[in-house]
Design a protein around this motif. Structure first.
Motif, short mmCIF file in Angstrom:
data_model
loop_
_atom_site.label_atom_id
_atom_site.label_comp_id
_atom_site.label_asym_id
_atom_site.label_seq_id
_atom_site.Cartn_x
_atom_site.Cartn_y
_atom_site.Cartn_z
N MET A 128 14.76 -5.47 -15.28
CA MET A 128 14.02 -6.47 -16.05
C MET A 128 13.45 -7.57 -15.16
O MET A 128 12.58 -8.34 -15.59
N ALA A 129 13.94 -7.66 -13.94
CA ALA A 129 13.45 -8.68 -13.01
C ALA A 129 12.19 -8.23 -12.27
O ALA A 129 11.61 -9.02 -11.52
N TYR A 130 11.79 -6.98 -12.48
CA TYR A 130 10.64 -6.44 -11.76
C TYR A 130 9.47 -6.18 -12.71
O TYR A 130 9.67 -5.75 -13.86
N PRO A 131 8.26 -6.41 -12.24
CA PRO A 131 7.08 -6.10 -13.06
C PRO A 131 6.76 -4.61 -13.01
O PRO A 131 7.26 -3.88 -12.15
N GLY A 132 5.92 -4.17 -13.92
CA GLY A 132 5.44 -2.80 -13.88
C GLY A 132 6.31 -1.81 -14.63
O GLY A 132 7.38 -2.15 -15.14
N LYS A 133 5.85 -0.59 -14.66
CA LYS A 133 6.53 0.50 -15.35
C LYS A 133 7.68 1.00 -14.48
O LYS A 133 7.48 1.40 -13.33
N LEU A 134 8.88 1.00 -15.04
CA LEU A 134 10.08 1.32 -14.27
C LEU A 134 10.00 2.69 -13.61
O LEU A 134 10.27 2.82 -12.41
N PHE A 135 9.64 3.72 -14.36
CA PHE A 135 9.62 5.06 -13.81
C PHE A 135 8.52 5.25 -12.77
O PHE A 135 8.55 6.20 -11.99
N MET A 185 10.01 11.95 -0.60
CA MET A 185 9.34 10.80 -0.02
C MET A 185 8.03 10.48 -0.74
O MET A 185 7.68 9.31 -0.93
N SER A 186 7.31 11.50 -1.16
CA SER A 186 5.95 11.33 -1.66
C SER A 186 5.86 10.56 -2.97
O SER A 186 4.78 10.11 -3.35
N THR A 187 6.97 10.40 -3.68
CA THR A 187 6.92 9.73 -4.99
C THR A 187 7.79 8.48 -5.06
O THR A 187 7.84 7.84 -6.11
N GLN A 188 8.46 8.13 -3.97
CA GLN A 188 9.36 6.99 -3.99
C GLN A 188 8.86 5.92 -3.01
O GLN A 188 8.83 6.16 -1.79
N PRO A 189 8.49 4.76 -3.52
CA PRO A 189 7.86 3.74 -2.67
C PRO A 189 8.67 3.34 -1.45
O PRO A 189 8.11 3.18 -0.36
N ASP A 190 9.97 3.17 -1.61
CA ASP A 190 10.76 2.73 -0.46
C ASP A 190 10.82 3.80 0.62
O ASP A 190 10.87 3.48 1.82
N LEU A 191 10.80 5.07 0.22
CA LEU A 191 10.81 6.14 1.21
C LEU A 191 9.45 6.25 1.90
O LEU A 191 9.38 6.57 3.10
N GLU A 238 3.60 -4.02 7.99
CA GLU A 238 3.86 -5.44 7.77
C GLU A 238 4.74 -5.67 6.55
O GLU A 238 5.05 -6.83 6.22
N LYS A 239 5.13 -4.60 5.87
CA LYS A 239 5.94 -4.73 4.66
C LYS A 239 7.40 -4.45 4.98
O LYS A 239 7.72 -3.57 5.77
N ASP A 240 8.27 -5.21 4.34
CA ASP A 240 9.71 -5.02 4.52
C ASP A 240 10.31 -4.41 3.25
O ASP A 240 9.87 -4.71 2.13
N ASP A 241 11.31 -3.59 3.45
CA ASP A 241 12.01 -2.99 2.32
C ASP A 241 13.13 -3.93 1.89
O ASP A 241 14.12 -4.11 2.60
N SER A 242 12.97 -4.55 0.74
CA SER A 242 13.94 -5.52 0.25
C SER A 242 14.02 -5.42 -1.26
O SER A 242 13.38 -4.58 -1.89
N PHE A 243 14.81 -6.32 -1.85
CA PHE A 243 14.92 -6.34 -3.31
C PHE A 243 13.76 -7.09 -3.96
O PHE A 243 13.68 -7.14 -5.19
N ALA A 244 12.89 -7.66 -3.17
CA ALA A 244 11.73 -8.37 -3.72
C ALA A 244 10.75 -7.37 -4.33
O ALA A 244 10.68 -6.21 -3.90
N PRO A 245 9.99 -7.78 -5.34
CA PRO A 245 8.99 -6.88 -5.93
C PRO A 245 8.00 -6.38 -4.87
O PRO A 245 7.55 -7.14 -4.02
#
Length: 254
Positions: A128-135, A185-191, A238-245
């Motif tokens: 609930m703390a993140y914007p956008g569609k969860l799936f 990897m192809s469908t998961q943003p953090d990967l 330039e992007k970091d993998d964190s808990f931030a949106p």
């Protein structure tokens, strides 16, 4: 799975999918009560074994069915577990220090379990703390008690540019990953982000000091049309993998 013996031909019918879904929901909601009851527990556990073997045969969910089959034994009383330990002791000749005896639970252990259970209840709500569609974004999806609710497929092409020379090229994940790794990897943003950072190190080793890496990713969710997934202009190095949106994930448009 239509080629499976006995039930295979039935899996082609849409009503079977709905029947399996509703039966699965009813089963999951009621089976704990039968496991808690001493009289119905043995029969309920047999259905647990059958249910999870079926899910193992029908769905690619790894070791989950086997974990559930063995972890469900926790519903059995201490006398059952004492018998199991006694038999193991007879087979493996466990040392005396390995024998379990009943004792009071230490207060610190009680506090640990209270915190652990509270975390299990509260952590899934972080979506609930993140914007956008969860799936679509999968931010807050993992460890949230959601199982078999979505199906995603996609492909990614990475574009690498040397800012000093202006030369650019493409990197294809299939040149680096196994088919299953590429699929995940192809469908998961953090990967996708992790792989971009991996490519950054690879190209730095080739002499490109500060490569700009972008991703052209298209993903389909639950059979819907393929959509652009990642901002193609975002330099993922330039992007970091964190808990931030993750603002570089594009919005899902119905």
């Amino acid at each position: 799975k239509a080629d499976m013996p006995l039930i295979g031909p039935l899996l082609d019918y849409e009503w079977v999918a709905y029947a399996f879904s509703w039966f699965g929901a009813f089963y999951d909601l009621t089976i704990p009560f039968f496991l808690w009851n001493r009289k119905t527990r043995p029969f309920a556990y047999i259905t647990v074994i059958i249910f999870h073997i079926l899910t193992w045969l029908l769905f690619p969910i790894g070791v989950f069915p086997w974990v559930m089959i063995f972890s469900t034994l926790i519903f059995f009383g201490d006398d059952f577990h004492q018998k199991v330990l006694s038999r193991l002791d007879g087979i493996f000749k466990l040392p005396a220090s390995a024998n379990f005896t009943q004792s009071r639970i230490h207060p610190a252990l009680r506090i640990f379990f209270i915190i652990f259970l509270a975390w299990q209840v509260l952590w899934p709500w972080r979506f609930m703390a993140y914007p956008g569609k969860l799936f679509w974004t999968e931010q807050g999806y993992r460890l949230s008690w959601r199982v078999m609710l979505m199906e995603k497929a996609g492909y990614v092409t990475f574009h690498i540019t040397d800012p000093r020379t202006g030369r650019s090229g493409e990197a294809h994940p299939s040149d680096y990953l196994t088919p299953n790794q590429e699929k995940q990897m192809s469908t998961q943003p953090d990967l996708i982000l992790q792989f971009a950072h991996y490519l950054e190190k690879e190209y730095q080793a080739k002499g490109v000091e500060d490569p700009v890496i972008t991703a052209e990713a298209y993903v389909t969710l639950n059979g819907q049309g393929s959509r652009l997934f990642i901002d193609p202009e975002a330099d993922l190095t330039e992007k970091d993998d964190s808990f931030a949106p993750k603002e570089w994930i594009l919005d899902y448009e119905d």
